[in-house]
Enzyme design. Structure first.
Site, PDB file in Angstrom:
ATOM      1  N   GLY A 113       1.475   2.384  10.657  1.00  0.00           N
ATOM      2  CA  GLY A 113       2.407   3.602  10.633  1.00  0.00           C
ATOM      3  C   GLY A 113       3.092   3.812  11.868  1.00  0.00           C
TER       4      GLY A 113
ATOM      5  CD  GLU B 197      -3.083   5.482   6.860  1.00  0.00           C
ATOM      6  OE1 GLU B 197      -3.134   5.606   5.248  1.00  0.00           O
ATOM      7  OE2 GLU B 197      -2.032   5.078   7.326  1.00  0.00           O
TER       8      GLU B 197
ATOM      9  CG  HIS C  92      -6.250   1.807   5.036  1.00  0.00           C
ATOM     10  ND1 HIS C  92      -5.503   2.919   5.810  1.00  0.00           N
ATOM     11  CD2 HIS C  92      -4.975   1.019   4.864  1.00  0.00           C
ATOM     12  CE1 HIS C  92      -4.174   2.583   6.343  1.00  0.00           C
ATOM     13  NE2 HIS C  92      -3.907   1.461   5.626  1.00  0.00           N
TER      14      HIS C  92
ATOM     15  CE  LYS D  56       0.482   3.440   4.884  1.00  0.00           C
ATOM     16  NZ  LYS D  56       0.004   3.705   6.287  1.00  0.00           N
TER      17      LYS D  56
ATOM     18  CD  GLU E  23      -3.715  -2.318   7.289  1.00  0.00           C
ATOM     19  OE1 GLU E  23      -2.713  -2.636   6.850  1.00  0.00           O
ATOM     20  OE2 GLU E  23      -4.410  -1.460   7.388  1.00  0.00           O
TER      21      GLU E  23
ATOM     22  CG  ASN F  83      -1.588   1.241   1.314  1.00  0.00           C
ATOM     23  OD1 ASN F  83      -1.868   2.008   0.525  1.00  0.00           O
ATOM     24  ND2 ASN F  83      -2.410   1.595   2.510  1.00  0.00           N
TER      25      ASN F  83
ATOM     26  CB  SER G  46       4.898  -1.918  12.390  1.00  0.00           C
ATOM     27  OG  SER G  46       4.247  -0.577  12.513  1.00  0.00           O
TER      28      SER G  46
HETATM   29  C1  PEP Z   1      -0.890   0.341   5.918  1.00  0.00           C
HETATM   30  O1  PEP Z   1      -0.772   1.206   5.299  1.00  0.00           O
HETATM   31  O2  PEP Z   1      -2.078  -0.545   5.539  1.00  0.00           O
HETATM   32  C2  PEP Z   1       0.027  -0.327   6.754  1.00  0.00           C
HETATM   33  C3  PEP Z   1       0.142  -1.412   7.363  1.00  0.00           C
HETATM   34  O3  PEP Z   1       1.189   0.725   6.933  1.00  0.00           O
HETATM   35  P1  PEP Z   1       2.661   0.286   7.526  1.00  0.00           P
HETATM   36  O4  PEP Z   1       3.096  -1.114   7.081  1.00  0.00           O
HETATM   37  O5  PEP Z   1       3.615   1.425   7.309  1.00  0.00           O
HETATM   38  O6  PEP Z   1       2.128   0.119   9.156  1.00  0.00           O
END
Ligand code: PEP
Length: 250
Positions: free
Chosen positions: A173, A97, A95, A11, A167, A9, A212
């Protein structure tokens, strides 16, 4: 046996110049890794570039959101059929975000989920609890509610055409991934909840972990019985790191 899936992803990151190197690096790095499926969810302006560079590879491409509508007066939105036009096969829905920053609700996420399926796209439906919700022991309530928002409207059967992603918001993040045991516990909960409605779908649906993920923790997380791969944010912006995560499945 569920085939593992790794989704990047990006973003709101990228540029035509940097994408070129990133896409080429990922294509070269996973071309001899046949034991999983790979997808990159890129920003809308880069679909054409992704299509051009990925179309003869074993990496599929997708979007990070879509409108629940087709052909209507919605300034700034992108319809499901537009994604299909560019050869997208996957789309992230709900998601965290977008749930937080763009006021996505269970209702709007469910409408996007349905629109994606109708267009022949595979939705990657995200669920997860905040730090405060986990600390209050509400994880199963929150994740269960998000999952039920799909099952109640469309039935468990439609999940066989989708991918689910757990998630936890406190892991996305940040530098605080869930431990393999924490992630497995919630993945098992999700699978069992689907099994109450449809055991066959529960056994076959892929549930990804996101939050992460890193070359250092991916192997242990992917070894968990109910974890079928990952949704990778930051490490999908670095070809070497993303490929290492993919290699940890082999
Ligand atoms: C994500 O954007 O779905 C995500 C898991 O980000 P990160 O791996 O940076 O934590």
């Amino acid at each position: 046996m569920r085939r593992k899936l790794i989704v990047g992803n990006w973003k709101m990151n990228g540029s035509i110049a940097s994408n070129q190197l990133l896409l080429q690096g990922i294509v070269a790095g996973v071309k001899n890794l046949p034991h999983a499926d790979y997808v990159l969810c890129v920003p809308y302006p880069y679909f054409h570039q992704a299509q051009t560079l990925l179309q003869h590879s074993n990496v599929a491409w997708g979007a990070q959101n879509l409108s629940a509508n087709e052909d209507t007066a919605l300034t700034g939105s992108v319809s499901p059929s537009m994604l299909v036009d560019y050869g997208c096969t996957y789309v992230i829905v709900g998601h965290s975000e977008r749930r937080i920053l763009s006021h996505e609700t269970d209702d709007t996420a469910a409408a996007r989920f349905n629109a994606a399926l109708k267009a022949g796209l595979t939705p990657i439906f995200c669920m997860g609890e905040s730090k405060e919700e986990r600390e209050s022991d509400w994880t199963e309530y929150i994740v269960g509610r998000q999952l039920d928002s799909i099952i109640r409207r469309f039935g468990a059967n439609l999940l066989s055409k989708a991918v689910l992603a757990y998630e936890p918001l406190w892991a996305v993040g940040t530098d605080t991934p869930a431990t393999p045991a924490q992630a497995q516990e919630v993945h098992q909960f999700i699978r069992k909840r689907i099994a109450r409605c449809d055991a066959e779908v529960a056994a076959q649906v892929r549930i990804l972990y996101g939050g992460s993920l890193h070359p250092n923790n991916a192997k242990a997380i992917f070894a968990m019985p109910d974890i079928d791969g990952g949704l990778v944010g930051r490490c999908s912006l670095d070809a070497q790191a993303f490929v290492k995560i993919c290699q940890s499945i082999q």
